[in-house]
Scaffold this active site. Structure first.
Site, PDB file in Angstrom:
ATOM      1  N   GLU A  27       9.695 -14.586 -19.483  1.00 23.19           N
ATOM      2  CA  GLU A  27       9.444 -13.183 -19.131  1.00 23.19           C
ATOM      3  C   GLU A  27       8.452 -12.549 -20.122  1.00 23.19           C
ATOM      4  O   GLU A  27       7.552 -11.801 -19.724  1.00 23.19           O
ATOM      5  CB  GLU A  27      10.773 -12.408 -19.096  1.00 23.19           C
ATOM      6  CG  GLU A  27      10.677 -10.906 -18.956  1.00 23.19           C
ATOM      7  CD  GLU A  27       9.956 -10.418 -17.697  1.00 23.19           C
ATOM      8  OE1 GLU A  27       9.649 -11.228 -16.819  1.00 23.19           O
ATOM      9  OE2 GLU A  27       9.675  -9.210 -17.640  1.00 23.19           O
ATOM     10  N   LYS A  48       2.703  -2.865  -7.271  1.00 26.89           N
ATOM     11  CA  LYS A  48       4.087  -2.802  -7.736  1.00 26.89           C
ATOM     12  C   LYS A  48       5.017  -3.728  -6.962  1.00 26.89           C
ATOM     13  O   LYS A  48       5.895  -4.357  -7.535  1.00 26.89           O
ATOM     14  CB  LYS A  48       4.587  -1.352  -7.653  1.00 26.89           C
ATOM     15  CG  LYS A  48       6.010  -1.140  -8.142  1.00 26.89           C
ATOM     16  CD  LYS A  48       6.140  -1.437  -9.616  1.00 26.89           C
ATOM     17  CE  LYS A  48       7.565  -1.344 -10.108  1.00 26.89           C
ATOM     18  NZ  LYS A  48       7.759  -2.078 -11.372  1.00 26.89           N
ATOM     19  N   HIS A 103       6.802 -31.918 -25.468  1.00 25.06           N
ATOM     20  CA  HIS A 103       6.471 -32.840 -24.376  1.00 25.06           C
ATOM     21  C   HIS A 103       5.099 -32.560 -23.788  1.00 25.06           C
ATOM     22  O   HIS A 103       4.860 -32.870 -22.625  1.00 25.06           O
ATOM     23  CB  HIS A 103       7.571 -32.779 -23.309  1.00 25.06           C
ATOM     24  CG  HIS A 103       8.901 -33.179 -23.853  1.00 25.06           C
ATOM     25  ND1 HIS A 103       9.305 -34.493 -23.929  1.00 25.06           N
ATOM     26  CD2 HIS A 103       9.892 -32.441 -24.421  1.00 25.06           C
ATOM     27  CE1 HIS A 103      10.501 -34.544 -24.495  1.00 25.06           C
ATOM     28  NE2 HIS A 103      10.881 -33.316 -24.812  1.00 25.06           N
ATOM     29  N   TRP A 157      -3.880  -1.893  -1.404  1.00 26.84           N
ATOM     30  CA  TRP A 157      -3.930  -3.135  -2.174  1.00 26.84           C
ATOM     31  C   TRP A 157      -4.380  -4.198  -1.183  1.00 26.84           C
ATOM     32  O   TRP A 157      -3.657  -4.525  -0.241  1.00 26.84           O
ATOM     33  CB  TRP A 157      -2.545  -3.467  -2.751  1.00 26.84           C
ATOM     34  CG  TRP A 157      -2.538  -4.685  -3.607  1.00 26.84           C
ATOM     35  CD1 TRP A 157      -3.109  -4.829  -4.835  1.00 26.84           C
ATOM     36  CD2 TRP A 157      -1.921  -5.947  -3.312  1.00 26.84           C
ATOM     37  NE1 TRP A 157      -2.896  -6.093  -5.321  1.00 26.84           N
ATOM     38  CE2 TRP A 157      -2.170  -6.803  -4.407  1.00 26.84           C
ATOM     39  CE3 TRP A 157      -1.199  -6.435  -2.240  1.00 26.84           C
ATOM     40  CZ2 TRP A 157      -1.704  -8.119  -4.448  1.00 26.84           C
ATOM     41  CZ3 TRP A 157      -0.735  -7.738  -2.277  1.00 26.84           C
ATOM     42  CH2 TRP A 157      -0.985  -8.573  -3.377  1.00 26.84           C
ATOM     43  N   GLU A 208       0.197 -10.379 -17.602  1.00 29.23           N
ATOM     44  CA  GLU A 208      -0.139  -9.437 -16.528  1.00 29.23           C
ATOM     45  C   GLU A 208      -0.736  -8.127 -17.065  1.00 29.23           C
ATOM     46  O   GLU A 208      -1.447  -7.440 -16.352  1.00 29.23           O
ATOM     47  CB  GLU A 208       1.053  -9.171 -15.604  1.00 29.23           C
ATOM     48  CG  GLU A 208       2.169  -8.349 -16.174  1.00 29.23           C
ATOM     49  CD  GLU A 208       3.293  -8.087 -15.158  1.00 29.23           C
ATOM     50  OE1 GLU A 208       3.014  -7.945 -13.964  1.00 29.23           O
ATOM     51  OE2 GLU A 208       4.458  -8.017 -15.594  1.00 29.23           O
ATOM     52  N   ARG A 252       1.435   1.684  -5.945  1.00 31.38           N
ATOM     53  CA  ARG A 252       1.697   0.720  -4.883  1.00 31.38           C
ATOM     54  C   ARG A 252       0.439  -0.061  -4.491  1.00 31.38           C
ATOM     55  O   ARG A 252       0.508  -1.049  -3.748  1.00 31.38           O
ATOM     56  CB  ARG A 252       2.233   1.441  -3.652  1.00 31.38           C
ATOM     57  CG  ARG A 252       3.534   2.167  -3.894  1.00 31.38           C
ATOM     58  CD  ARG A 252       3.975   2.905  -2.664  1.00 31.38           C
ATOM     59  NE  ARG A 252       4.271   2.017  -1.574  1.00 31.38           N
ATOM     60  CZ  ARG A 252       5.458   1.474  -1.333  1.00 31.38           C
ATOM     61  NH1 ARG A 252       6.473   1.732  -2.118  1.00 31.38           N
ATOM     62  NH2 ARG A 252       5.641   0.666  -0.313  1.00 31.38           N
ATOM     63  N   LYS A 255       4.867 -10.845 -19.081  1.00 31.78           N
ATOM     64  CA  LYS A 255       4.499  -9.468 -19.434  1.00 31.78           C
ATOM     65  C   LYS A 255       3.143  -9.462 -20.123  1.00 31.78           C
ATOM     66  O   LYS A 255       2.292  -8.647 -19.822  1.00 31.78           O
ATOM     67  CB  LYS A 255       5.537  -8.831 -20.384  1.00 31.78           C
ATOM     68  CG  LYS A 255       6.844  -8.396 -19.790  1.00 31.78           C
ATOM     69  CD  LYS A 255       6.812  -7.105 -19.020  1.00 31.78           C
ATOM     70  CE  LYS A 255       6.552  -7.335 -17.570  1.00 31.78           C
ATOM     71  NZ  LYS A 255       7.597  -7.836 -16.746  1.00 31.78           N
ATOM     72  N   CYS A 282       0.862  -1.177   0.000  1.00 32.81           N
ATOM     73  CA  CYS A 282       0.000   0.000   0.000  1.00 32.81           C
ATOM     74  C   CYS A 282       0.898   1.227   0.000  1.00 32.81           C
ATOM     75  O   CYS A 282       2.096   1.129   0.215  1.00 32.81           O
ATOM     76  CB  CYS A 282      -0.854   0.022   1.257  1.00 32.81           C
ATOM     77  SG  CYS A 282      -1.764  -1.506   1.499  1.00 32.81           S
ATOM     78  N   ASN A 290       0.867   0.179   6.237  1.00 34.81           N
ATOM     79  CA  ASN A 290       1.332  -0.675   5.143  1.00 34.81           C
ATOM     80  C   ASN A 290       2.056  -1.836   5.787  1.00 34.81           C
ATOM     81  O   ASN A 290       2.975  -1.622   6.574  1.00 34.81           O
ATOM     82  CB  ASN A 290       2.283   0.140   4.243  1.00 34.81           C
ATOM     83  CG  ASN A 290       2.920  -0.696   3.154  1.00 34.81           C
ATOM     84  OD1 ASN A 290       2.366  -1.717   2.752  1.00 34.81           O
ATOM     85  ND2 ASN A 290       4.063  -0.272   2.668  1.00 34.81           N
ATOM     86  N   GLY A 291       1.638  -3.054   5.482  1.00 37.23           N
ATOM     87  CA  GLY A 291       2.275  -4.230   6.089  1.00 37.23           C
ATOM     88  C   GLY A 291       1.222  -5.242   6.481  1.00 37.23           C
ATOM     89  O   GLY A 291       0.082  -5.177   6.016  1.00 37.23           O
TER      90      GLY A 291
END
Ligand code: M6R
Length: 636
Positions: free
Chosen positions: A509, A631, A532, A75, A516, A27, A513, A2, A104-105
């Site tokens: 990667e 983030k 396979h 968040w 998301e 955030r 990208k 947050c 935040n936490g």
């Protein structure tokens, strides 16, 4: 994670808090709120959705005038995004004053604390872990907010960065941290507190930071009314008498601590959009420059050496290392996978990259000569931090490859190398990935030259690294062509990304990208793995992105491309400039300049970043704030 921002001083606080929240919105962005001490007491407004929703609600609700306030952008972790769960959380003290708090936490023991407080008669209004801190502070409040906050924090376990205000002490702001980031800016006649520098730099560059379990009491008010311990005057006007500011720092056990004032090195332009519409686009396009800043002072062509000041005192351990353990999450994990190849190929030391979340719980084996490298843009990712601590507890030397200076991971490692790519605001990591791979390349060269790498080999790498920014610029020039090619495939909701060797992590990667940002399902894997099982997915028109640059496995990749084409797949290739053969097999080709295989990932990932960016824009998504994401992930 947050974002929190708080202020005590002589200015109207609401515009300042909203501006700060907008900067911190990356955030977390599912709800937001503010609390302000006004002349008629605490005013709180909370809203579900973006900061702009909160802003328009406040515009319609008069009476938010005041010079002390706290704000939060959330968040959700405990409890869905809703008004009751949004911060600030407030609770009345026994003598009827409202205490408000942003956090935040994660408070790990909140269930037992809540039961205890409920048994004492306190009523809770949210499903959050945070509310217990507000209630605890109110419970312990006996006319001294600082003392009540410390008493509350001695009861909680977990991680926190908090900012707290109380109606009874209108010129006082208390903040504290353990595990979560918090910076205190010392501005003119005021203090501004925030989760990161982006919400502070427009006010001041003078800052102090707190260590874990430390508390700051920040007071700013008119001298004739100034009584930061127990003010009941209700005067929040900010006028009258000379202005007095004062701060003190202690531990939660009340031991005084001295914190040095530091100068923030931060350029406001770095966190402004400028000519760009999205931060992600800006951050992709500025990669040539971020490579230059990352390399500055670190490659010395004249003396043919890599200079890594942060590692200098551990050179002996690095050269004698028997095993590198790389650990990270998400995009940083993919950089770590490339690090495996780099360290084994260039430095000739065994290396394995582990998901931090798995590593920390698997009873990892740390033997003599193991070096753990935690890779993180934010330096705050909970799993990466925990894995780092686990490795340290087991005796490993711990290094950091981190972007955010002074972040938790940076502080807890024995040594490290900062990325120096500048702040990354877009939730999808792009320039930080390039920076992580580049730093891992430098570490591999640093160790490699002291082991088996010849002077000539190093020289060739350094020359190529010097040309890397221009090479990335050439790739970026193809952005329009990449957009056109991407658009053609947007009717499909399943994509594959394939590569071999150094390009297998690049493929993974690229898939991350795309998923998301565009919410298209994508899988990335080694090209050979396709046969396979995943080959069963391929049907007519399925987009399959191949990283197919010229190198040791080029022919094998071409065979894989043939296999996809034979099943009707639509091939998009990233190839080496001058490769005309590849056009025969591919619907679209994006070219990268020729460079040593070990350096190619820093070029081949760029078209894949652009594919994901354009896909998200074309689908009308919020590129910088994709749904459900934040983030940095400061919870496990
Ligand atoms: O701050 P970190 O580098 O530790 O973050 C790790 C991941 O959470 C991050 O890379 C995430 O996967 C990004 N959304 C990827 O774009």
């Amino acid at each position: 994670m947050c974002g929190i921002v708080a202020y005590v001083g002589n200015k109207q606080v609401v515009p300042l808090l909203l501006e700060g929240l907008k900067r911190l919105e990356y955030r977390g962005y599912d709800s937001a709120g503010v609390a302000v001490i006004t002349s008629s007491g605490m005013k709180v407004q909370r809203a579900v959705g973006r900061v702009s929703v909160l802003e328009s609600q406040i515009e319609k609700a008069p009476g938010f005038e005041g010079c002390t306030g706290i704000a939060h952008t959330r968040w959700a972790t405990h409890g869905s995004p809703s008004v009751p769960n949004a911060h600030p959380h407030s609770h009345k003290t026994s003598d009827g004053y409202l205490v408000s708090l942003v956090h935040n936490g994660i408070i790990e023991n909140y269930v037992s604390l809540r039961k205890w407080l409920e048994a004492k008669g306190h009523k809770f209004t949210s499903e959050t872990d945070t509310e217990v801190i507000a209630v605890l502070i109110a419970e312990f409040y006996k006319g001294d907010l600082e003392a009540a906050v410390k008493a509350a924090l001695r009861e909680v376990t977990g991680a926190y960065a908090i900012a707290v205000i109380c109606e009874r002490e209108p010129h006082t702001l208390i903040c504290a941290r353990k595990g979560s980031p918090l910076i205190i800016g010392i501005a003119d006649k005021s203090y501004v507190v925030a989760s990161d520098a982006s919400a502070i730099v427009s006010h001041t560059t003078q800052v102090i930071t707190l260590d874990d379990y430390q508390v700051a009491k920040l007071c700013a008010g008119p001298n004739d009314k100034y009584n930061p311990v127990a003010e009941a005057s209700g005067d929040t006007s900010g006028g009258g008498g000379p202005w007095k500011v004062d701060f003190k720092t202690t531990t939660i056990d009340d031991v005084p601590v001295t914190r040095d004032v530091q100068e923030l090195e931060f350029d406001l332009a770095q966190i402004e959009l400028g000519q760009f519409e999205h931060f992600m686009h800006k951050e992709i396009m500025e990669q040539p420059e971020s490579i230059r800043t990352c390399l500055r002072g670190r490659i010395d062509l004249r003396d043919n050496r890599v200079v890594l000041g942060g590692l200098a005192s551990f050179t002996r351990e690095l050269v004698r290392a028997r095993h590198f353990i790389l650990t990270a999450q998400g995009t940083a994990f993919h950089a770590g996978l490339i690090g495996e190849y780099l360290l084994e190929d260039i430095a000739k030391v065994p290396a394995r990259c582990h998901y931090a979340s798995e590593f920390r719980y698997r009873n990892p084996i740390i033997e003599e000569g193991s070096i753990t490298v935690a890779i993180s843009q934010s330096g705050e990712t909970a799993d990466t931090l925990a894995a780092l601590r686990e490795a340290k507890d087991r005796g490993s030397l711990a290094l950091g490859v981190v972007n955010v200076v002074g972040s938790s991971i940076a502080r807890e490692t024995d040594a490290g190398v900062y990325l120096h790519v500048g702040p990354e605001i877009g939730v999808a990591s792009t320039k930080a990935f390039l920076g992580q791979v580049l730093v891992l390349t430098l570490i591999s060269l640093y160790v490699g030259r002291r082991r088996y790498l010849s002077a000539e080999q190093l020289h060739n790498y350094l020359e190529e690294l010097e040309r890397l920014p221009d090479m990335v610029s050439k790739v970026l020039e193809q952005s329009d062509a990449i957009r056109t090619a991407t658009e053609k495939c947007l009717d499909r909701n399943n994509w594959l990304f394939l590569g071999r060797g150094y390009h297998y992590p690049v493929a993974v990667e690229g898939a991350l990208k795309l998923k998301e940002l565009s919410y298209i399902h994508a899988e990335g894997m080694p090209a050979a793995e396709m046969k396979h099982g995943p080959i069963a997915l391929i049907d007519k028109g399925m987009p399959v992105v191949f990283v197919a640059t010229q190198g040791s496995q080029y022919d094998k990749v071409i065979s894989n491309i043939e296999e996809v084409r034979a099943r009707g797949g639509r091939v998009i290739a990233v190839a080496t400039e001058g490769d005309t053969q590849i056009t025969r097999y591919s619907e679209s080709v994006f070219y990268v300049p020729h460079v040593s295989e070990a350096l190619q990932p820093m070029l081949t990932v760029v078209p894949l970043q652009l594919v994901a960016y354009h896909a998200a824009v074309l689908r009308g998504h919020d590129v910088d704030k994709p749904r459900n994401l934040a983030k940095s992930v400061t919870v496990e």
